[in-house]
Structure formats: structure tokens, C-alpha cells
Design a protein around this motif. Structure first.
Motif, PDB file in Angstrom:
ATOM      1  N   HIS A   1      34.862  67.403  69.796  1.00 39.19           N
ATOM      2  CA  HIS A   1      35.307  67.663  68.425  1.00 39.19           C
ATOM      3  C   HIS A   1      35.866  69.072  68.265  1.00 39.19           C
ATOM      4  O   HIS A   1      35.967  69.574  67.148  1.00 39.19           O
ATOM      5  CB  HIS A   1      34.132  67.465  67.457  1.00 39.19           C
ATOM      6  CG  HIS A   1      33.428  66.155  67.616  1.00 39.19           C
ATOM      7  ND1 HIS A   1      34.022  64.947  67.307  1.00 39.19           N
ATOM      8  CD2 HIS A   1      32.176  65.863  68.077  1.00 39.19           C
ATOM      9  CE1 HIS A   1      33.169  63.964  67.557  1.00 39.19           C
ATOM     10  NE2 HIS A   1      32.057  64.495  68.039  1.00 39.19           N
ATOM     11  N   HIS A   2      36.222  69.687  69.387  1.00 35.38           N
ATOM     12  CA  HIS A   2      36.632  71.092  69.369  1.00 35.38           C
ATOM     13  C   HIS A   2      37.725  71.366  68.349  1.00 35.38           C
ATOM     14  O   HIS A   2      37.610  72.256  67.498  1.00 35.38           O
ATOM     15  CB  HIS A   2      37.084  71.526  70.769  1.00 35.38           C
ATOM     16  CG  HIS A   2      37.644  72.919  70.804  1.00 35.38           C
ATOM     17  ND1 HIS A   2      38.953  73.210  70.459  1.00 35.38           N
ATOM     18  CD2 HIS A   2      37.064  74.101  71.126  1.00 35.38           C
ATOM     19  CE1 HIS A   2      39.158  74.495  70.571  1.00 35.38           C
ATOM     20  NE2 HIS A   2      38.036  75.073  70.978  1.00 35.38           N
ATOM     21  N   ASP A   3      38.804  70.607  68.407  1.00 41.62           N
ATOM     22  CA  ASP A   3      39.948  70.894  67.540  1.00 41.62           C
ATOM     23  C   ASP A   3      39.619  70.666  66.069  1.00 41.62           C
ATOM     24  O   ASP A   3      40.050  71.432  65.194  1.00 41.62           O
ATOM     25  CB  ASP A   3      41.147  70.027  67.948  1.00 41.62           C
ATOM     26  CG  ASP A   3      41.700  70.413  69.313  1.00 41.62           C
ATOM     27  OD1 ASP A   3      41.305  71.474  69.843  1.00 41.62           O
ATOM     28  OD2 ASP A   3      42.511  69.638  69.858  1.00 41.62           O
ATOM     29  N   ARG A   4      38.837  69.628  65.790  1.00 38.43           N
ATOM     30  CA  ARG A   4      38.475  69.337  64.398  1.00 38.43           C
ATOM     31  C   ARG A   4      37.566  70.421  63.837  1.00 38.43           C
ATOM     32  O   ARG A   4      37.745  70.875  62.698  1.00 38.43           O
ATOM     33  CB  ARG A   4      37.794  67.972  64.319  1.00 38.43           C
ATOM     34  CG  ARG A   4      37.374  67.572  62.926  1.00 38.43           C
ATOM     35  CD  ARG A   4      37.162  66.062  62.831  1.00 38.43           C
ATOM     36  NE  ARG A   4      36.179  65.577  63.781  1.00 38.43           N
ATOM     37  CZ  ARG A   4      34.862  65.580  63.564  1.00 38.43           C
ATOM     38  NH1 ARG A   4      34.395  66.054  62.417  1.00 38.43           N
ATOM     39  NH2 ARG A   4      34.031  65.105  64.466  1.00 38.43           N
ATOM     40  N   PHE A   5      36.601  70.873  64.648  1.00 40.39           N
ATOM     41  CA  PHE A   5      35.707  71.933  64.176  1.00 40.39           C
ATOM     42  C   PHE A   5      36.462  73.252  64.027  1.00 40.39           C
ATOM     43  O   PHE A   5      36.211  74.018  63.093  1.00 40.39           O
ATOM     44  CB  PHE A   5      34.539  72.100  65.143  1.00 40.39           C
ATOM     45  CG  PHE A   5      33.560  70.955  65.105  1.00 40.39           C
ATOM     46  CD1 PHE A   5      33.437  70.137  63.990  1.00 40.39           C
ATOM     47  CD2 PHE A   5      32.738  70.699  66.195  1.00 40.39           C
ATOM     48  CE1 PHE A   5      32.533  69.084  63.955  1.00 40.39           C
ATOM     49  CE2 PHE A   5      31.819  69.663  66.174  1.00 40.39           C
ATOM     50  CZ  PHE A   5      31.720  68.839  65.053  1.00 40.39           C
ATOM     51  N   ALA A   6      37.386  73.526  64.952  1.00 46.39           N
ATOM     52  CA  ALA A   6      38.166  74.758  64.850  1.00 46.39           C
ATOM     53  C   ALA A   6      39.011  74.757  63.576  1.00 46.39           C
ATOM     54  O   ALA A   6      39.131  75.775  62.886  1.00 46.39           O
ATOM     55  CB  ALA A   6      39.056  74.931  66.083  1.00 46.39           C
ATOM     56  N   ALA A   7      39.601  73.599  63.249  1.00 48.80           N
ATOM     57  CA  ALA A   7      40.399  73.496  62.027  1.00 48.80           C
ATOM     58  C   ALA A   7      39.522  73.673  60.790  1.00 48.80           C
ATOM     59  O   ALA A   7      39.923  74.312  59.808  1.00 48.80           O
ATOM     60  CB  ALA A   7      41.112  72.144  61.983  1.00 48.80           C
ATOM     61  N   ALA A   8      38.307  73.113  60.825  1.00 48.50           N
ATOM     62  CA  ALA A   8      37.391  73.258  59.686  1.00 48.50           C
ATOM     63  C   ALA A   8      36.982  74.710  59.510  1.00 48.50           C
ATOM     64  O   ALA A   8      36.916  75.213  58.377  1.00 48.50           O
ATOM     65  CB  ALA A   8      36.167  72.377  59.889  1.00 48.50           C
ATOM     66  N   LEU A   9      36.722  75.409  60.597  1.00 52.10           N
ATOM     67  CA  LEU A   9      36.372  76.825  60.493  1.00 52.10           C
ATOM     68  C   LEU A   9      37.526  77.630  59.906  1.00 52.10           C
ATOM     69  O   LEU A   9      37.307  78.535  59.091  1.00 52.10           O
ATOM     70  CB  LEU A   9      35.975  77.367  61.867  1.00 52.10           C
ATOM     71  CG  LEU A   9      34.600  76.915  62.361  1.00 52.10           C
ATOM     72  CD1 LEU A   9      34.433  77.203  63.835  1.00 52.10           C
ATOM     73  CD2 LEU A   9      33.498  77.594  61.553  1.00 52.10           C
ATOM     74  N   ALA A  10      38.736  77.291  60.297  1.00 55.25           N
ATOM     75  CA  ALA A  10      39.898  77.975  59.716  1.00 55.25           C
ATOM     76  C   ALA A  10      39.990  77.709  58.222  1.00 55.25           C
ATOM     77  O   ALA A  10      40.356  78.590  57.430  1.00 55.25           O
ATOM     78  CB  ALA A  10      41.175  77.521  60.429  1.00 55.25           C
TER      79      ALA A  10
END
Length: 251
Positions: free
Chosen positions: A98-107
Motif C-alpha cells: 500500500h506504499h503509494d496509497r499511504f504516501a498519497a494520504a500523507l501528502a
């Protein structure tokens, strides 16, 4: 088995976040908070015995203090309280797919924090207003006043129903008034369910940090306008607990 340990997962953060030396985790004694990284994201964790009960109020405070303190300096995605995994590999199993999804959520949460507004009606003022505005309720109140409960069971039940309906309508109106008062200052809102029969409003607000002061000023004005009718409590800044559900974090 009693001495086996797992990792309590607090939340997800950008990979450049460091745990401060004084960061204290859950448990007795408190566990040391560390960071497990994968790519652009990381998890805040601490070691706990796998057989340790983790429901004390001190544990919940430690969890919230860590996340709220982190939210003051970096975006954080809280993971549900009580999430314990077996080790580093299990944490990476959460992060990798889920790396990309979590990174987008953090942004999405960069530079944003949560506030919670909790208002509770003054019971006497509320009931007086309901009886002034509702002749049927006023008549029932007069019927039961000073009379034995056993002899007035039916009117008491009906009076209770009318008051409950009136409180619900006023709660809905109060939540709308609060949302209107804060609308221009917030990014997103979440209604919370009432925690007490006299709750007037219970709302989580997501706000950009550069609008915090303006939001607080607007809420103070709202509270001033409602003085005598309700008591207002403002909590924050907090981690965005009410706004991470869509990201389906572990728990």
C-alpha cells in the motif's frame, strides 16, 4: 511464550520522520518508540509483550500523545489503537503493498491537523425552551408535576418522547449552525455521534495549520453566541483520527 514480544503500531509517517529520544510508548514501563521505513513511508512502533493487556487509560494517553505530538510537526496516519503485529516483517507487509496509497494520504494531510468541537446543552435552559415552544409538552409537564409517578405513567412516557424528539431536532440544528460557523476555515468535517443525551454538537474539523487561529476565533465567537444554552469544549490540535478511515489502515 510469555516473554515473546510484538510491535505496537501507532501510525504511519513520511520516511524522514525521526522518533525523538523522549518519545514514550505504551506499556509499563513505556516502550521505546522506533521507526520502521519502507520507501517514502514509515511506521512508528514500540515493542510490547504479546501477552500484555493494552487497555489501560495510560496506554491510550501514550498512544494519543505520541500521535498528536507527531501531527504538530509532520503528517501522520493513525493506526487503530491496539494494533500489534509479530515483528518487523509484519510491519513491512503492511507498508509494501500500500506504499503509494499511504504516501498519497500523507501528502493529503501535510500541514493539516484535526480539532474536535463538543457542545453540551444546559439541561435546564434546554427543557425550559422546549416547554415554551411546545404547548403539548407543556401541558403534559403540568399534568405530571407534583404527582406520583405510578399515577402519571402514560403522560410521563409521552412527555419523555416529545422531549427526546425536540432534543434530536435541536441537536441537528446545532450541528448545522456549528458547521456553518466553521465552514470557511476548514478543509473537511466529520459529524460524531452524540456521547450523551444532552449533547448539542459533536464535530471533527480538519484544518490547514495556517488557518488554525482563524478557526479558533470563529469557534470562540460561536461559543459566545450560544452562552447560556450550551457549554462548548474544543480539543486540538490533534492527529487526523476521524479522517483516515478511507485509507483502511490496519486494526
Amino acid at each position: 511464550m510469555a516473554d515473546e514480544t510484538g510491535l505496537f503500531v501507532y501510525g504511519l509517517v513520511p520516511a524522514d520522520v525521526e522518533a525523538t529520544p523522549d518519545a514514550a510508548g505504551v506499556g509499563d514501563p513505556p516502550g521505546e518508540v522506533t521507526v520502521i521505513r519502507h520507501g517514502d513511508i514509515a511506521a512508528l512502533v514500540s515493542a510490547v509483550p504479546l501477552d500484555a493487556p493494552l487497555g489501560r487509560s495510560a496506554d491510550l494517553r501514550a498512544y494519543q500523545d505520541l500521535l498528536d505530538g507527531t501531527a504538530a510537526v509532520a503528517p501522520v496516519l493513525p493506526v487503530r489503537f491496539g494494533t500489534v503485529v509479530t515483528g518487523t516483517d509484519a510491519v513491512l507487509d503492511l507498508l509494501r503493498p500500500h506504499h503509494d496509497r499511504f504516501a498519497a494520504a500523507l501528502a493529503e494531510f501535510e500541514g493539516r491537523v484535526q480539532y474536535v468541537v463538543h457542545g453540551r446543552f444546559d439541561e435546564r435552559a434546554l427543557l425550559r425552551g422546549i416547554l415554551d415552544e411546545n404547548p403539548a409538552a407543556a401541558r403534559l409537564a403540568e399534568q405530571v408535576r407534583g404527582r406520583a409517578e405510578a399515577a402519571t405513567r402514560e403522560p410521563r412516557i409521552r412527555l419523555g418522547e416529545l422531549i427526546s424528539q425536540a432534543v434530536e431536532l435541536r441537536r441537528e440544528a446545532e450541528n448545522r449552525t456549528l458547521l456553518d460557523a466553521s465552514a470557511e476555515f476548514v478543509v473537511s468535517t466529520q459529524l460524531r455521534p452524540p456521547s450523551h443525551e444532552m449533547d448539542a454538537a459533536h464535530v471533527a474539523l480538519l484544518v490547514d495549520t495556517d488557518r488554525e487561529a482563524a478557526l479558533v476565533d470563529a469557534l470562540e465567537e460561536y461559543a459566545q453566541d450560544r452562552r447560556g444554552l450550551l457549554r462548548l469544549r474544543l480539543l486540538g490540535p490533534l492527529a487526523p483520527y476521524d479522517f483516515v478511515a478511507a485509507h483502511q489502515l490496519a486494526g
